[in-house]
Each structure stands twice: as structure tokens, then as C-alpha cells.
Design a protein around this motif. Structure first.
Motif, PDB file in Angstrom:
ATOM      1  N   GLN A  57      35.927  39.913  31.096  1.00  0.00           N
ATOM      2  CA  GLN A  57      35.953  40.202  32.527  1.00  0.00           C
ATOM      3  C   GLN A  57      37.376  40.075  33.068  1.00  0.00           C
ATOM      4  N   GLN A  58      38.059  38.979  32.711  1.00  0.00           N
ATOM      5  CA  GLN A  58      39.454  38.813  33.135  1.00  0.00           C
ATOM      6  C   GLN A  58      40.335  39.878  32.494  1.00  0.00           C
ATOM      7  N   ARG A 100      43.902  46.726  34.173  1.00  0.00           N
ATOM      8  CA  ARG A 100      44.236  47.594  35.313  1.00  0.00           C
ATOM      9  C   ARG A 100      45.665  47.336  35.783  1.00  0.00           C
ATOM     10  N   SER A 101      46.067  46.072  35.811  1.00  0.00           N
ATOM     11  CA  SER A 101      47.442  45.747  36.210  1.00  0.00           C
ATOM     12  C   SER A 101      48.443  46.320  35.215  1.00  0.00           C
ATOM     13  N   SER A 144      51.613  41.117  31.382  1.00  0.00           N
ATOM     14  CA  SER A 144      50.194  41.490  31.384  1.00  0.00           C
ATOM     15  C   SER A 144      49.682  41.721  29.970  1.00  0.00           C
ATOM     16  N   ARG A 196      39.629  42.938  31.879  1.00  0.00           N
ATOM     17  CA  ARG A 196      39.538  44.218  32.589  1.00  0.00           C
ATOM     18  C   ARG A 196      40.512  44.256  33.766  1.00  0.00           C
ATOM     19  N   SER A 197      40.589  43.158  34.495  1.00  0.00           N
ATOM     20  CA  SER A 197      41.515  43.099  35.625  1.00  0.00           C
ATOM     21  C   SER A 197      42.958  43.183  35.141  1.00  0.00           C
ATOM     22  N   THR A 198      43.257  42.467  34.062  1.00  0.00           N
ATOM     23  CA  THR A 198      44.610  42.503  33.506  1.00  0.00           C
ATOM     24  C   THR A 198      44.946  43.898  32.998  1.00  0.00           C
TER      25      THR A 198
END
Length: 569
Positions: free
Chosen positions: A44-45, A51-52, A30, A47-49
């Protein structure tokens, strides 16, 4: 019963180990994805990464942070490795938890740090101080968590990732510390409390100097309430030659660099220590300018080319400058096509004004611009000095100061710095790269390190196609040859113990400067020639930590320092 408890405990520990290992492996993937996404501007991508990454780090910390794991760290053979895993997981968790805050900061930067009229928005800068401060504190916490991790003492599968994490953490800590200090200093240095005047110097990498290149184009930047304007423009030669040194020089400075270090602005950066260079520049400039400067800012055309990659092409001096052609159009073509110094100076004045206007009015990728400038600081291409002692004291802690790298505790520092001796723009065709290796420690705890420098001349043939501005007139070297002096700084208290040039022992001059042995090696490259310089240094006792080698930035956009894993212990 006891046997049953032992079996259960081992089973639980094995489960925790598997969960921790899987979480750390996922977190590493990650983190790599996150770096790529941020670099590409895909927030945007990212932010998701992020969180992971935070979830994986939390899992790794929870499963390696209990009494059973702590007890296992006391066992022989694997205890140190388990302790390192626990510390790394804690450090990663402390850092990953703040990743969303970091992305929010990038969003703020993307929104713009300038007002509509191009001034630095001091309100936005002030608003960034607290979140950056929190991030810097999180990084410091993570560094404290891994302070006891020694990658060299770990099993091979763990040593590499541990070393990479610690190195990355050190890099992030330096970057966040710089950002935190910049946000504290910027409101005042950007004229928030009154007018500031800075001497802007563009170093010409085609005629190499220890800090980058010959001081060429100069301008006075005036800043008031964040609004930047360009004042007096000229070149470093216009400041003239002072009969008396503007500051006392030490005997070592005189022997290494000559008295022109303090009499001619063009020679002030023969030393690799930019704070010393800038203080001399300011004193020379103050004798000529209408009012004293409040600081010195240095940049080079290699950085300007990367700035164009972020903001897009600009039209200046009747031509389009792009990221791909700027280095050639700023460091080579003017000396091939313009007939004299006056025409060249006029061209560079137009470029300086056009570039500043473009940067202040650009609507390009602001995140990319900040990344470029941050990397320029790491490569020692963007340097800042303040004449205000309190400000300079803060700047001196970070790479933006451009101070001569020195030993830090047990970690030795070595430096390779080049100065032109051809009196021409021949280093446009110079390429070089460097490596560093630790060869182990002596019985007295002195680390032995080997630095290797590979130099290559790319001067085209026939040499007659090049002008005298590029090759020189043959006074100091045959036309087309590249003559330089390489100054090699040993660690403080250490010494050079072996030196070869293309495998043969080389004669050198040695001087002790500020407690460091400096060896001077003359270098002469014919067109197309390659040369390999190998230098072996022995440190003072007790320097068994990670060694670092730093060197002069050149024509290529690339790192200017490297570390090596210590082979001691």
C-alpha cells in the motif's frame, strides 16, 4: 539584443537544470523507499511511493528534453554530462511509468500462484504473461535510452549515480527477461501439454563443487497440469558408476576434471557450467530410471533455509526446521549424529518430502517466496535445465541456466570455482569472499584486472569432536584440514599474468578450455587458517568495458558475482 537572448537562454537552462537535478534526487530517494517497501511487503505504501517516483521522473524528463538542453549537450566540457542527464531522465521515466503495473503484478502473486490443492495455477500464470511482457518492454526501452551513457566519462558527482542506475537497470532487465521467459515456458514445463519428469538434485554445500556442492539427495518430480508429485527418491551414489562415459569429453575436460565427469553423477558438477553438468546427469539417470527425465532442477539447503523464512517453519523428520537452523540441520548435524549412510539417506528422504509438501501447501508470504527464489537464481543456487532443445535455448539466455559466465562484447568475465579434494563435509566450516578491481588498460587496449579471494577455515578445535563424515579419514588431508582445488577462468582470449598465495608466487597447472585459459591452484587450509589469493588477468585487446567476477556459491546466503568499474580510458 543577442546578449539579452543569451542571458535569457542561460537562465532558462539553469532553471531546467535545477528542476531536473531536484527531480532526479527526489526520484532516487523514492526508488530507495520503494525497494524497502516492496522487500517488507508494504504494497500500500509502495503504491504511493511509486506515484511520487513516476511524477519526479516525468518532471526530470520534461525539463531535460527540449531544444535548449539538446543544444547545450553540444558544448565542450559539460556537453557529455548534460547528454547523460537527459538520457538517464528518459530511461527513468520509461521505467517509472510502469512501476504501478509492477506492483499490480506483485498483488497478483500475493494472491497465490497455486490452486487450493497445491498445484501450480496455470491460468494465473497465463494471465501474467502480457503485463510482464509490457514491463520487460519498458525496461528494454529504458536500457536503449541510456545505451550511450558511459559513467566513467562523467564528472564525479554524476558518475556514481549514473553507474548505479545503469547497473540496477541491467539487473532489472535480466530479472524481467527471466520472468518473461519463465511465464512463456512454465505452462509447458509444468505439464500443461502432458506429463513431465524432472530430476531434482540437492547440492550439498558442505562438500563443495564448482556449481555449489556434491550432488546428494535426488528425487524425481512428476508434473502434470501443474500438479507436482514426488516420485523415486535416493541419493546420487545410487545411480552407480558407468564403465563408459555417457558422453564424449574434450581433452581439456579430461585434464581438468577427469573421466568421472561423465561416469559418476556425483562428479558431473566438477565443471562450473551447469548445462553441461545437467546434460551429463540426465544421461546417467536415464540409464537407471524407468523413463527418461525431461530436465534437471538443482537447489541447495542454503536456499531451502531462505524458503523457510518466507513460508515459516515446518515439521519434518520429527523436528522443526526453521530459517535459522536449517543449514545446520541439513549440512552438518546429520553427519555428526546419524551413524551411517543409510540413516543419513533416510533422513534426507523425509526432509525432501516434507519440504516439498510444505512449499506446495504453505500459506506464507508468496511475494517473499518469489523474491527468495529470484535471489537464489541470481546466486546460482536454483538452476534449471531442459532436455527439450527449444526450451533450453530460451533458458540459456538467463541466470537460471547456470551457464559458465562468458565475456559479453567488451566486458571481460573472470571465474573462481572451488572443488573439494578432502572427500568429506569439511566445507561446512569454510567461508570466503571475493573482490575485483580494474587496474587500467595497456597501450594495446588490453584491460588488466585483479581478483582477490580471501578464504577462512572455521573448523573448531579440538578436531576430535568432529566425526569422520565431516573431517574425512585422513586419506587426502589431515583430519580437520580443508583441501580443495581452485580453478580460475581467465577472460576469453586473455591470460593469467600473476598469481600469489599469501603474498608469495604460486605454482599452477594451466589448461585451455573452450578458448579460455584455466589455472588450477591447490588449496589447503588448516583449522582456523586464513589465506589470500590474488590473481591478475590481462584481457584480449578491445576489452575495456566493465569486468565481472563470478564464483561458487557457498554456505553463506550472499552474492556470487561482482563487477568493477573499468579504469580504461
Amino acid at each position: 539584443m543577442l546578449l539579452t537572448l543569451v542571458v535569457v537562454a542561460l537562465g532558462v537552462l539553469a532553471y531546467q537544470g535545477v528542476r531536473t537535478a531536484l527531480a532526479l534526487r527526489s526520484a532516487a530517494a523514492s526508488a530507495q523507499d520503494l525497494r524497502t517497501q516492496v522487500s517488507d511487503g508494504e504494497l500500500q505504501q509502495a503504491r504511493s511511493t511509486a506515484r511520487s517516483l513516476a511524477d519526479d521522473a516525468s518532471v526530470a524528463r520534461r525539463h531535460s528534453d527540449g531544444w535548449l538542453w539538446s543544444a547545450a549537450t553540444l558544448t565542450p566540457v559539460v556537453g557529455d554530462d548534460l547528454a547523460a542527464v537527459r538520457d538517464l531522465a528518459q530511461g527513468l521515466d520509461a521505467l517509472a511509468g510502469r512501476t504501478p503495473d509492477a506492483l499490480a503484478l506483485l498483488d497478483a502473486v500475493k494472491g497465490g500462484l497455486r490452486t487450493p490443492d497445491g498445484a501450480i495455477d496455470l491460468g494465473v500464470v497465463e494471465g501474467l504473461r502480457q503485463p510482464v511482457g509490457r514491463l520487460a518492454a519498458a525496461v528494454d526501452t529504458a536500457r536503449a535510452d541510456v545505451a550511450d551513457v558511459r559513467p566513467d566519462d562523467l564528472v564525479p558527482p554524476l558518475a556514481g549515480p549514473a553507474e548505479e542506475f545503469v547497473d540496477q537497470l541491467d539487473s532489472v532487465a535480466s530479472m524481467m527477461g527471466s520472468a518473461d521467459s519463465a511465464l512463456r515456458l512454465l505452462p509447458t514445463m509444468a505439464g500443461g501439454d502432458g506429463r513431465r519428469d524432472y530430476l531434482l538434485v540437492v547440492q550439498n554445500n558442505a562438500e563443495i563443487r564448482a556449481t555449489g556442492g556434491l550432488p546428494g539427495s535426488t528425487s524425481v518430480l512428476t508434473v502434470r497440469d501443474g500438479e507436482v508429485s514426488l516420485g523415486n527418491q535416493g541419493n546420487a551414489g545410487a545411480f552407480g558408476f558407468s564403465v563408459d562415459p555417457v558422453a564424449p569429453l574434450s581433452p581439456a575436460e579430461k585434464q581438468l576434471y577427469g573421466t568421472t565427469l561423465a561416469t559418476d553423477l556425483r562428479d558431473t558438477n566438477l565443471t562450473p557450467d551447469f548445462p553441461r553438468t545437467a546434460s551429463l546427469m540426465s544421461r546417467i539417470a536415464d540409464r537407471v530410471l524407468a523413463r527418461p527425465v525431461d530436465g534437471v532442477i538443482s537447489i541447495d539447503p542454503v536456499t531451502l533455509a531462505q524458503v523457510l523464512r518466507a513460508i515459516g517453519p515446518v515439521e519434518v523428520a520429527g523436528q522443526q526446521l526453521t530459517a535459522d537452523n536449517a543449514v545446520d540441520k541439513l549440512l552438518h548435524q546429520p553427519y555428526q549424529t546419524l551413524p551411517d549412510n543409510d540413516a543419513q539417506d533416510a533422513y534426507f528422504r523425509q526432509v525432501s518430502r516434507g519440504m516439498l509438501d510444505a512449499v506446495l501447501s504453505a500459506s506464507g508470504d508468496q511475494v517473499a517466496l518469489v523474491q527468495v527464489l529470484s535471489e537464489a537464481v541470481r546466486q546460482r543456487r536454483l538452476l534449471v535445465w531442459s532436455a527439450t532443445p527449444a526450451e533450453q535455448e530460451v533458458l540459456a539466455r538467463y541466470p537460471v541456466a547456470g551457464a559458465l559466465p562468458r565475456d559479453t562484447g567488451t566486458h571481460p568475465a573472470v571465474g573462481f570455482y572451488l572443488n573439494d579434494a578432502t572427500a568429506a563435509k569439511i566445507q561446512y566450516f569454510l567461508r570466503y569472499d571475493l573482490d575485483l578491481a580494474s587496474l587500467g588498460c595497456t597501450d594495446r587496449g588490453q584491460q588488466v584486472v585483479e581478483a582477490t579471494m580471501r578464504l577462512r577455515s572455521r573448523v573448531p578445535r579440538p578436531v576430535s569432536q568432529l566425526t569422520d563424515f565431516v573431517t574425512g579419514y585422513g586419506d587426502y588431508a589431515p583430519r580437520g584440514d580443508d583441501r580443495m582445488n581452485l580453478r580460475m577462468y581467465a577472460p576469453t582470449g586473455g591470460k593469467l599474468t600473476a598469481l600469489t598465495r599469501d603474498g608469495k608466487a604460486a605454482d599452477i597447472q594451466q589448461v585451455v578450455h573452450d578458448g579460455r585459459q584455466v589455472s588450477v591452484l591447490p588449496v589447503l587450509l588448516a583449522p582456523g587458517q586464513e589465506m589470500v589469493v590474488k590473481a591478475t588477468f590481462t584481457t584480449r585487446p578491445g576489452q575495456d568495458g566493465t569486468p565481472r567476477l563470478s564464483w561458487t556459491p557457498g554456505i553463506e546466503w550472499a552474492p556470487t558475482s561482482v563487477v568493477a568499474r573499468s579504469r580504461c580510458g
